[in-house]
Design an enzyme around this catalytic site. Structure first.
Site, PDB file in Angstrom:
ATOM      1  N   LYS A 189       0.822  -1.219   0.000  1.00 38.34           N
ATOM      2  CA  LYS A 189       0.000   0.000   0.000  1.00 38.34           C
ATOM      3  C   LYS A 189       0.859   1.274   0.000  1.00 38.34           C
ATOM      4  O   LYS A 189       2.055   1.241   0.298  1.00 38.34           O
ATOM      5  CB  LYS A 189      -0.942  -0.037   1.213  1.00 38.34           C
ATOM      6  CG  LYS A 189      -1.992  -1.151   1.117  1.00 38.34           C
ATOM      7  CD  LYS A 189      -3.011  -1.028   2.248  1.00 38.34           C
ATOM      8  CE  LYS A 189      -4.076  -2.109   2.128  1.00 38.34           C
ATOM      9  NZ  LYS A 189      -5.099  -1.991   3.213  1.00 38.34           N
ATOM     10  N   TYR A 191     -12.373  -2.005  -4.165  1.00 36.93           N
ATOM     11  CA  TYR A 191     -12.920  -2.172  -2.808  1.00 36.93           C
ATOM     12  C   TYR A 191     -14.460  -2.099  -2.800  1.00 36.93           C
ATOM     13  O   TYR A 191     -15.037  -1.822  -1.747  1.00 36.93           O
ATOM     14  CB  TYR A 191     -12.338  -1.116  -1.876  1.00 36.93           C
ATOM     15  CG  TYR A 191     -10.935  -1.448  -1.368  1.00 36.93           C
ATOM     16  CD1 TYR A 191     -10.705  -2.597  -0.610  1.00 36.93           C
ATOM     17  CD2 TYR A 191      -9.859  -0.620  -1.624  1.00 36.93           C
ATOM     18  CE1 TYR A 191      -9.440  -2.905  -0.134  1.00 36.93           C
ATOM     19  CE2 TYR A 191      -8.580  -0.922  -1.147  1.00 36.93           C
ATOM     20  CZ  TYR A 191      -8.388  -2.069  -0.401  1.00 36.93           C
ATOM     21  OH  TYR A 191      -7.125  -2.375   0.080  1.00 36.93           O
ATOM     22  N   ASN A 242      -1.974   0.116   6.730  1.00 40.34           N
ATOM     23  CA  ASN A 242      -1.530  -1.171   7.287  1.00 40.34           C
ATOM     24  C   ASN A 242      -0.615  -1.927   6.323  1.00 40.34           C
ATOM     25  O   ASN A 242      -0.518  -3.155   6.380  1.00 40.34           O
ATOM     26  CB  ASN A 242      -2.729  -2.018   7.738  1.00 40.34           C
ATOM     27  CG  ASN A 242      -3.628  -2.434   6.598  1.00 40.34           C
ATOM     28  OD1 ASN A 242      -3.443  -2.004   5.458  1.00 40.34           O
ATOM     29  ND2 ASN A 242      -4.589  -3.284   6.886  1.00 40.34           N
ATOM     30  N   HIS A 286      -2.175  -5.555   1.460  1.00 33.77           N
ATOM     31  CA  HIS A 286      -3.464  -6.225   1.285  1.00 33.77           C
ATOM     32  C   HIS A 286      -3.212  -7.581   0.663  1.00 33.77           C
ATOM     33  O   HIS A 286      -2.297  -7.730  -0.151  1.00 33.77           O
ATOM     34  CB  HIS A 286      -4.367  -5.404   0.344  1.00 33.77           C
ATOM     35  CG  HIS A 286      -5.538  -6.197  -0.171  1.00 33.77           C
ATOM     36  ND1 HIS A 286      -6.711  -6.312   0.530  1.00 33.77           N
ATOM     37  CD2 HIS A 286      -5.683  -6.962  -1.281  1.00 33.77           C
ATOM     38  CE1 HIS A 286      -7.547  -7.100  -0.155  1.00 33.77           C
ATOM     39  NE2 HIS A 286      -6.941  -7.503  -1.251  1.00 33.77           N
ATOM     40  N   GLU A 335      -9.730 -10.447  -7.825  1.00 32.77           N
ATOM     41  CA  GLU A 335      -8.684  -9.438  -7.641  1.00 32.77           C
ATOM     42  C   GLU A 335      -7.519  -9.593  -8.626  1.00 32.77           C
ATOM     43  O   GLU A 335      -7.006  -8.589  -9.131  1.00 32.77           O
ATOM     44  CB  GLU A 335      -8.177  -9.473  -6.200  1.00 32.77           C
ATOM     45  CG  GLU A 335      -9.238  -9.031  -5.206  1.00 32.77           C
ATOM     46  CD  GLU A 335      -8.783  -9.041  -3.763  1.00 32.77           C
ATOM     47  OE1 GLU A 335      -9.526  -8.510  -2.928  1.00 32.77           O
ATOM     48  OE2 GLU A 335      -7.688  -9.578  -3.463  1.00 32.77           O
TER      49      GLU A 335
HETATM   50  P1  CMP Z   1      -7.524  -4.551   3.284  1.00 29.20           P
HETATM   51  O1  CMP Z   1      -7.029  -5.947   3.436  1.00 29.20           O
HETATM   52  O2  CMP Z   1      -6.904  -3.760   2.188  1.00 29.20           O
HETATM   53  O3  CMP Z   1      -9.108  -4.579   3.060  1.00 29.20           O
HETATM   54  C1  CMP Z   1      -9.933  -3.479   3.383  1.00 29.20           C
HETATM   55  C2  CMP Z   1      -9.192  -2.433   4.135  1.00 29.20           C
HETATM   56  O4  CMP Z   1      -9.972  -1.474   4.800  1.00 29.20           O
HETATM   57  C3  CMP Z   1      -8.375  -3.064   5.225  1.00 29.20           C
HETATM   58  O5  CMP Z   1      -7.289  -3.772   4.656  1.00 29.20           O
HETATM   59  C4  CMP Z   1      -8.007  -1.859   6.094  1.00 29.20           C
HETATM   60  O6  CMP Z   1      -6.770  -1.292   5.737  1.00 29.20           O
HETATM   61  C5  CMP Z   1      -9.097  -0.842   5.740  1.00 29.20           C
HETATM   62  N1  CMP Z   1      -9.836  -0.338   6.885  1.00 29.20           N
HETATM   63  C6  CMP Z   1      -9.904   0.941   7.248  1.00 29.20           C
HETATM   64  N2  CMP Z   1     -10.660   1.074   8.341  1.00 29.20           N
HETATM   65  C7  CMP Z   1     -11.078  -0.147   8.693  1.00 29.20           C
HETATM   66  C8  CMP Z   1     -11.885  -0.650   9.728  1.00 29.20           C
HETATM   67  N3  CMP Z   1     -12.425   0.137  10.672  1.00 29.20           N
HETATM   68  N4  CMP Z   1     -12.094  -1.990   9.769  1.00 29.20           N
HETATM   69  C9  CMP Z   1     -11.545  -2.817   8.821  1.00 29.20           C
HETATM   70  N5  CMP Z   1     -10.781  -2.374   7.800  1.00 29.20           N
HETATM   71  C10 CMP Z   1     -10.543  -1.050   7.752  1.00 29.20           C
END
Ligand code: CMP
Length: 139
Positions: free
Chosen positions: A10, A50, A113, A116, A127
């Protein structure tokens, strides 16, 4: 069974200069890199990727974050690759991620984070072709 999974390094991790460290962790975990490229997603691409989260309260912020800079998208292959990559990434919230995981090492919060990965074969099947054609994958 050998399978494919889809990975994103990311924008936070790209900005922090962690592409090499994360790719090394992926290689060291025995996952084969079938395809990889750097992209800067448009808003429409991020919203489409998303779409499953579009009713969630964090959707708008998530899209803004994902278009805030370039990311590295990859296709990984290996036995049980989906679960193995999820284990390597660690918990979605880096505060809950185990030692030795990508998110523990490089994640700053639930949004920034670092990475993904597909969460199931059905998701990987959507995906992977969202960003890669068959011609872009090595055999
Ligand atoms: P990802 O695996 O990319 O899939 C969806 C993303 O939403 C997740 O990682 C998080 O980085 C992001 N995200 C942001 N806020 C939240 C939240 N409150 N709960 C879960 N995912 C979140």
């Amino acid at each position: 069974m050998s399978e494919l999974t889809f990975s994103i390094i990311k924008p936070d991790a790209v900005k922090a200069g962690k592409i090499g460290d994360i790719m090394k962790m992926i290689s060291d975990a025995g996952l084969k890199i079938k395809a990889t490229k750097m992209i800067h997603m448009t808003q429409a691409q991020a919203e489409g990727f998303y779409a499953v989260h579009k009713e969630r309260p964090f959707f708008g912020e998530l899209v803004e974050f994902m278009i805030s800079g370039p990311c590295v998208v990859s296709v990984l292959e290996g036995e049980d690759a989906i679960k193995r990559y999820r284990d390597l990434m660690g918990a979605t919230n880096p505060n809950e991620a185990a030692e030795g995981t990508i998110r523990k090492a490089f994640g700053a919060g639930i949004e920034a984070n670092a990475c993904h990965g597909s969460d199931a074969p059905e998701t990987a099947a959507i995906e992977v072709p969202y960003f890669f054609s068959n011609l872009e994958m090595v055999n």
